[in-house]
Scaffold this motif. Sequence first.
Motif, PDB file in Angstrom:
ATOM      1  N   MET A   1      24.907  41.603  64.264  1.00  0.00           N
ATOM      2  CA  MET A   1      25.648  41.918  63.057  1.00  0.00           C
ATOM      3  C   MET A   1      25.160  40.996  61.940  1.00  0.00           C
ATOM      4  SD  MET A   1      29.738  41.578  62.187  1.00  0.00           S
ATOM      5  CE  MET A   1      30.033  40.660  63.637  1.00  0.00           C
ATOM      6  N   GLU A   2      24.790  41.607  60.838  1.00  0.00           N
ATOM      7  CA  GLU A   2      24.329  40.836  59.687  1.00  0.00           C
ATOM      8  C   GLU A   2      25.519  40.389  58.854  1.00  0.00           C
ATOM      9  OE1 GLU A   2      21.602  41.260  55.651  1.00  0.00           O
ATOM     10  OE2 GLU A   2      21.536  42.849  57.150  1.00  0.00           O
ATOM     11  N   VAL A   3      25.465  39.152  58.352  1.00  0.00           N
ATOM     12  CA  VAL A   3      26.484  38.620  57.449  1.00  0.00           C
ATOM     13  C   VAL A   3      25.769  38.167  56.181  1.00  0.00           C
ATOM     14  CG1 VAL A   3      28.265  36.873  57.098  1.00  0.00           C
ATOM     15  CG2 VAL A   3      27.935  37.863  59.373  1.00  0.00           C
ATOM     16  N   ARG A   4      26.246  38.639  55.041  1.00  0.00           N
ATOM     17  CA  ARG A   4      25.658  38.272  53.754  1.00  0.00           C
ATOM     18  C   ARG A   4      26.752  37.720  52.859  1.00  0.00           C
ATOM     19  NH1 ARG A   4      22.440  43.084  51.262  1.00  0.00           N
ATOM     20  NH2 ARG A   4      21.523  42.920  53.327  1.00  0.00           N
ATOM     21  N   ARG A   5      26.379  36.767  51.999  1.00  0.00           N
ATOM     22  CA  ARG A   5      27.348  36.148  51.092  1.00  0.00           C
ATOM     23  C   ARG A   5      26.890  36.356  49.664  1.00  0.00           C
ATOM     24  NH1 ARG A   5      28.236  31.228  48.461  1.00  0.00           N
ATOM     25  NH2 ARG A   5      30.437  30.671  48.380  1.00  0.00           N
ATOM     26  N   VAL A   6      27.830  36.760  48.776  1.00  0.00           N
ATOM     27  CA  VAL A   6      27.527  36.930  47.363  1.00  0.00           C
ATOM     28  C   VAL A   6      28.632  36.295  46.530  1.00  0.00           C
ATOM     29  CG1 VAL A   6      26.179  39.040  47.661  1.00  0.00           C
ATOM     30  CG2 VAL A   6      28.618  39.207  47.231  1.00  0.00           C
ATOM     31  N   VAL A   7      28.266  35.871  45.326  1.00  0.00           N
ATOM     32  CA  VAL A   7      29.217  35.331  44.363  1.00  0.00           C
ATOM     33  C   VAL A   7      29.177  36.238  43.139  1.00  0.00           C
ATOM     34  CG1 VAL A   7      29.830  33.349  42.927  1.00  0.00           C
ATOM     35  CG2 VAL A   7      28.857  32.981  45.206  1.00  0.00           C
ATOM     36  N   LEU A   8      30.341  36.736  42.728  1.00  0.00           N
ATOM     37  CA  LEU A   8      30.439  37.660  41.595  1.00  0.00           C
ATOM     38  C   LEU A   8      31.446  37.152  40.576  1.00  0.00           C
ATOM     39  CD1 LEU A   8      30.702  41.028  43.576  1.00  0.00           C
ATOM     40  CD2 LEU A   8      28.646  40.044  42.560  1.00  0.00           C
ATOM     41  N   ARG A   9      31.244  37.547  39.325  1.00  0.00           N
ATOM     42  CA  ARG A   9      32.235  37.314  38.275  1.00  0.00           C
ATOM     43  C   ARG A   9      33.078  38.571  38.137  1.00  0.00           C
ATOM     44  NH1 ARG A   9      27.362  35.890  35.210  1.00  0.00           N
ATOM     45  NH2 ARG A   9      27.728  37.963  34.401  1.00  0.00           N
ATOM     46  N   PRO A  10      34.291  38.460  37.600  1.00  0.00           N
ATOM     47  CA  PRO A  10      35.126  39.647  37.406  1.00  0.00           C
ATOM     48  C   PRO A  10      34.374  40.724  36.617  1.00  0.00           C
ATOM     49  CG  PRO A  10      36.415  37.686  37.023  1.00  0.00           C
ATOM     50  CD  PRO A  10      34.980  37.231  37.199  1.00  0.00           C
ATOM     51  N   GLY A  11      34.418  41.941  37.111  1.00  0.00           N
ATOM     52  CA  GLY A  11      33.733  43.056  36.484  1.00  0.00           C
ATOM     53  C   GLY A  11      32.318  43.263  36.984  1.00  0.00           C
ATOM     54  N   GLU A  12      31.761  42.290  37.655  1.00  0.00           N
ATOM     55  CA  GLU A  12      30.389  42.384  38.147  1.00  0.00           C
ATOM     56  C   GLU A  12      30.356  43.214  39.431  1.00  0.00           C
ATOM     57  OE1 GLU A  12      26.631  39.311  38.643  1.00  0.00           O
ATOM     58  OE2 GLU A  12      28.656  38.528  38.809  1.00  0.00           O
ATOM     59  N   ALA A  13      29.260  43.965  39.607  1.00  0.00           N
ATOM     60  CA  ALA A  13      29.114  44.833  40.777  1.00  0.00           C
ATOM     61  C   ALA A  13      27.949  44.373  41.642  1.00  0.00           C
ATOM     62  CB  ALA A  13      28.900  46.270  40.337  1.00  0.00           C
ATOM     63  N   ARG A  74      36.464  39.147  52.610  1.00  0.00           N
ATOM     64  CA  ARG A  74      35.470  39.486  53.627  1.00  0.00           C
ATOM     65  C   ARG A  74      35.577  40.979  53.866  1.00  0.00           C
ATOM     66  NH1 ARG A  74      33.556  36.791  59.240  1.00  0.00           N
ATOM     67  NH2 ARG A  74      32.262  35.724  57.729  1.00  0.00           N
ATOM     68  N   ILE A  75      34.455  41.664  53.641  1.00  0.00           N
ATOM     69  CA  ILE A  75      34.417  43.115  53.829  1.00  0.00           C
ATOM     70  C   ILE A  75      33.620  43.396  55.094  1.00  0.00           C
ATOM     71  CG2 ILE A  75      33.815  45.328  52.805  1.00  0.00           C
ATOM     72  CD1 ILE A  75      33.719  43.761  50.080  1.00  0.00           C
ATOM     73  N   VAL A  94      28.815  42.522  57.604  1.00  0.00           N
ATOM     74  CA  VAL A  94      29.887  41.769  56.951  1.00  0.00           C
ATOM     75  C   VAL A  94      29.372  41.230  55.626  1.00  0.00           C
ATOM     76  CG1 VAL A  94      31.367  39.727  57.098  1.00  0.00           C
ATOM     77  CG2 VAL A  94      31.044  41.176  59.104  1.00  0.00           C
ATOM     78  N   LEU A  95      30.169  41.427  54.581  1.00  0.00           N
ATOM     79  CA  LEU A  95      29.848  40.899  53.261  1.00  0.00           C
ATOM     80  C   LEU A  95      30.966  39.956  52.848  1.00  0.00           C
ATOM     81  CD1 LEU A  95      27.859  41.050  50.865  1.00  0.00           C
ATOM     82  CD2 LEU A  95      29.339  42.809  49.900  1.00  0.00           C
ATOM     83  N   ASP A  96      30.620  38.668  52.713  1.00  0.00           N
ATOM     84  CA  ASP A  96      31.570  37.675  52.219  1.00  0.00           C
ATOM     85  C   ASP A  96      31.393  37.586  50.714  1.00  0.00           C
ATOM     86  OD1 ASP A  96      32.755  36.955  54.636  1.00  0.00           O
ATOM     87  OD2 ASP A  96      31.180  35.504  55.091  1.00  0.00           O
ATOM     88  N   VAL A  97      32.478  37.832  49.974  1.00  0.00           N
ATOM     89  CA  VAL A  97      32.421  37.860  48.516  1.00  0.00           C
ATOM     90  C   VAL A  97      33.311  36.767  47.950  1.00  0.00           C
ATOM     91  CG1 VAL A  97      32.753  39.256  46.441  1.00  0.00           C
ATOM     92  CG2 VAL A  97      32.115  40.371  48.593  1.00  0.00           C
ATOM     93  N   GLU A  98      32.725  35.945  47.094  1.00  0.00           N
ATOM     94  CA  GLU A  98      33.507  34.973  46.334  1.00  0.00           C
ATOM     95  C   GLU A  98      33.540  35.468  44.897  1.00  0.00           C
ATOM     96  OE1 GLU A  98      33.468  30.350  44.772  1.00  0.00           O
ATOM     97  OE2 GLU A  98      32.071  30.961  46.350  1.00  0.00           O
ATOM     98  N   VAL A  99      34.743  35.610  44.358  1.00  0.00           N
ATOM     99  CA  VAL A  99      34.903  36.021  42.965  1.00  0.00           C
ATOM    100  C   VAL A  99      35.324  34.794  42.184  1.00  0.00           C
ATOM    101  CG1 VAL A  99      36.064  37.552  41.355  1.00  0.00           C
ATOM    102  CG2 VAL A  99      35.523  38.364  43.654  1.00  0.00           C
ATOM    103  N   THR A 100      34.461  34.392  41.246  1.00  0.00           N
ATOM    104  CA  THR A 100      34.741  33.194  40.453  1.00  0.00           C
ATOM    105  C   THR A 100      35.681  33.562  39.321  1.00  0.00           C
ATOM    106  OG1 THR A 100      32.813  33.581  39.064  1.00  0.00           O
ATOM    107  CG2 THR A 100      32.507  32.181  40.988  1.00  0.00           C
TER     108      THR A 100
END
Length: 107
Positions: A1-13, A74-75, A94-100
Amino acid sequence: MEVRRVVLRPGEAYGLRLTGRGARGYVWTWQVAGDADVVSVAPGPAAPAAAPPGAAVELGYVVRARPPGGGRARIRFAQVRPPYPDEAPYDEFVLDVEVTPGSGGAG
């Protein structure tokens, strides 16, 4: 299972492509854990392909950070066959998302 992490700002896709196996009866489902209200997930544009019948096709999904931000989600995407709910997923991602927190991006 692949796990990826991303950091996004509000409104960012964030666009994501996963290999589909619809000809075999599999579909991608997703569940959001953690701060579930900081992201939204929707099917995105499918990859243009002239694949032969039965071939795997890439499917697109869009994860969007929601305002006001400030949280982690975590999606878990799971490739399953709906007629067989007790069967283990064929594939998982799995996609770990941090929204700043802060002002939104132009997504």
